[in-house]
Motif scaffolding. Structure first.
Motif, PDB file in Angstrom:
ATOM      1  N   VAL A  94      -7.990  -0.470  -7.336  1.00  0.00           N
ATOM      2  CA  VAL A  94      -7.150   0.450  -6.560  1.00  0.00           C
ATOM      3  C   VAL A  94      -6.156   1.169  -7.472  1.00  0.00           C
ATOM      4  N   GLN A 103      -7.956   4.069  -8.926  1.00  0.00           N
ATOM      5  CA  GLN A 103      -8.224   5.100  -7.924  1.00  0.00           C
ATOM      6  C   GLN A 103      -6.993   5.928  -7.581  1.00  0.00           C
ATOM      7  N   LYS A 104      -5.824   5.301  -7.634  1.00  0.00           N
ATOM      8  CA  LYS A 104      -4.595   5.986  -7.225  1.00  0.00           C
ATOM      9  C   LYS A 104      -3.839   6.637  -8.382  1.00  0.00           C
ATOM     10  N   GLU A 152       0.832  -1.212   0.000  1.00  0.00           N
ATOM     11  CA  GLU A 152       0.000   0.000   0.000  1.00  0.00           C
ATOM     12  C   GLU A 152       0.860   1.254   0.000  1.00  0.00           C
ATOM     13  N   LEU A 190       2.264   1.959  -3.525  1.00  0.00           N
ATOM     14  CA  LEU A 190       1.261   2.551  -4.416  1.00  0.00           C
ATOM     15  C   LEU A 190       1.046   4.017  -4.101  1.00  0.00           C
ATOM     16  N   ASN A 191       1.063   4.363  -2.827  1.00  0.00           N
ATOM     17  CA  ASN A 191       0.796   5.742  -2.416  1.00  0.00           C
ATOM     18  C   ASN A 191       1.959   6.691  -2.686  1.00  0.00           C
TER      19      ASN A 191
END
Length: 325
Positions: free
Chosen positions: A252, A255-256, A223, A226-227
């Motif tokens: 996801v 979305q990112k 996570e 990805l961020n």
């Protein structure tokens, strides 16, 4: 008879046994190498634990080593008895006095590179080569994120990125490892035991994030990785040090920021003898030039492989680990 490390069941380092074995004779396309040094890599803990299945039991362990050619099969032409060679792509069984491997997996070791350097750098160096030069070709002045920057692969990655003029942000778990990564060429280091990785990446990139994250940790950093990516950035997930990434929701990625993810393996890049030798030549050229130094090698006797695994799994190591027969 020779000695090797084997295991008969999955488990912790305690399942590793130091035993006698009879080396097999080379087949037509095989090479028998008398090991002078053997590389230890995190992937071996996956086979030992059962995350990756062993072909059969009892199983040998290890994919990487350097030594002298002791025997060759009838169809082998590119190496001969007595040649200095190195290998890093298996099959399992490198933890031993000798190792039988397909000739296609053998590369010649330059005279200027020691056996210990060859065993310490081959697999890790090939990994950095395909990550930086093929999976996503990093460019000067680019800022990238590399997890576990003080480990064996990370130490080489820091130096290689620095040599190319790339700003590598490395994540580590302690002040000692932070110093190690900085010494080896990391532009900046984030101690994730004390700092928020995503927040620091935002600060270091003036809010832009990075175009690529190299993640050999896996589950624990998925996570976070990805961020840290900018719009349409690429996550290169090349290892599972904390466990495998599972249950991935592709939504996801949308979305990112329409992100990309790849799960590469060395075998998909070093897939011919010619490709392997070319990649190895580039690695050894980096070492010979001094751009990548292989001087932080921790040595264990072959019989102490379980101890080496205990230290590696406990994340108490920096740089490369080798076993000496």
């Amino acid at each position: 008879m020779a000695k090797r490390i084997q295991f008969k069941a999955y488990g912790g380092p305690e399942v590793l046994e130091y035993v006698d074995f009879e080396p097999p004779a080379p087949g037509p396309k095989d090479v028998l190498v008398r090991n002078k040094a053997i590389g230890v890599n995190f992937i071996e803990t996956y086979f030992r634990s059962g995350l990756y299945p062993a072909p059969s039991f009892p199983s040998g362990l290890g994919n990487e080593g350097a030594g002298l050619v002791e025997a060759v099969g009838s169809e082998v032409t590119h190496v001969k008895v007595g040649d200095r060679v190195v290998y890093g792509t298996g099959p399992l069984g490198a933890y031993g006095d000798v190792h039988l491997t397909p000739a296609a997996n053998i590369a010649k070791l330059p005279d200027g590179i020691s056996f210990e350097q060859g065993a310490a750098v081959m697999l890790k160096g090939l990994t950095v080569q395909y990550l930086f030069r093929q999976t996503y070709e990093i460019r000067p002045e680019e800022t990238i994120l590399f997890h576990a920057a003080a480990g064996g692969v990370g130490s080489i990655a820091c130096q290689w990125a620095n040599a190319l003029g790339v700003k590598l942000i490395g994540t580590v778990s302690s002040a000692e490892k932070a110093a190690h990564a900085k010494t080896h060429g990391a532009w900046e280091v984030i101690d994730y035991s004390k700092e928020d990785v995503v927040q620091r990446v935002l600060e270091l990139t003036d809010g832009k994030k990075v175009p690529v994250v190299y993640d050999g940790v896996g589950k624990d950093t998925w996570e976070t990785s990805l961020n840290c990516l900018e719009l349409r950035g690429l996550l290169v997930s090349f290892g599972n040090a904390s466990g495998a990434v599972t249950g991935v929701n592709l939504g996801v990625l949308a979305q990112k920021g329409s992100l990309y993810v790849t799960r590469p393996t060395l075998g998909s890049y070093a897939n011919t003898p010619e490709a392997l030798q070319a990649m190895a030549d580039e690695v050894f050229e980096m070492v010979a030039s001094g751009k990548v130094k292989v001087d932080d090698i921790q040595k264990f006797a072959l019989k102490d492989a379980a101890k080496a695994h205990t230290e590696l799994s406990g994340r108490r190591t920096v740089g490369s680990i080798i076993l000496v027969p």
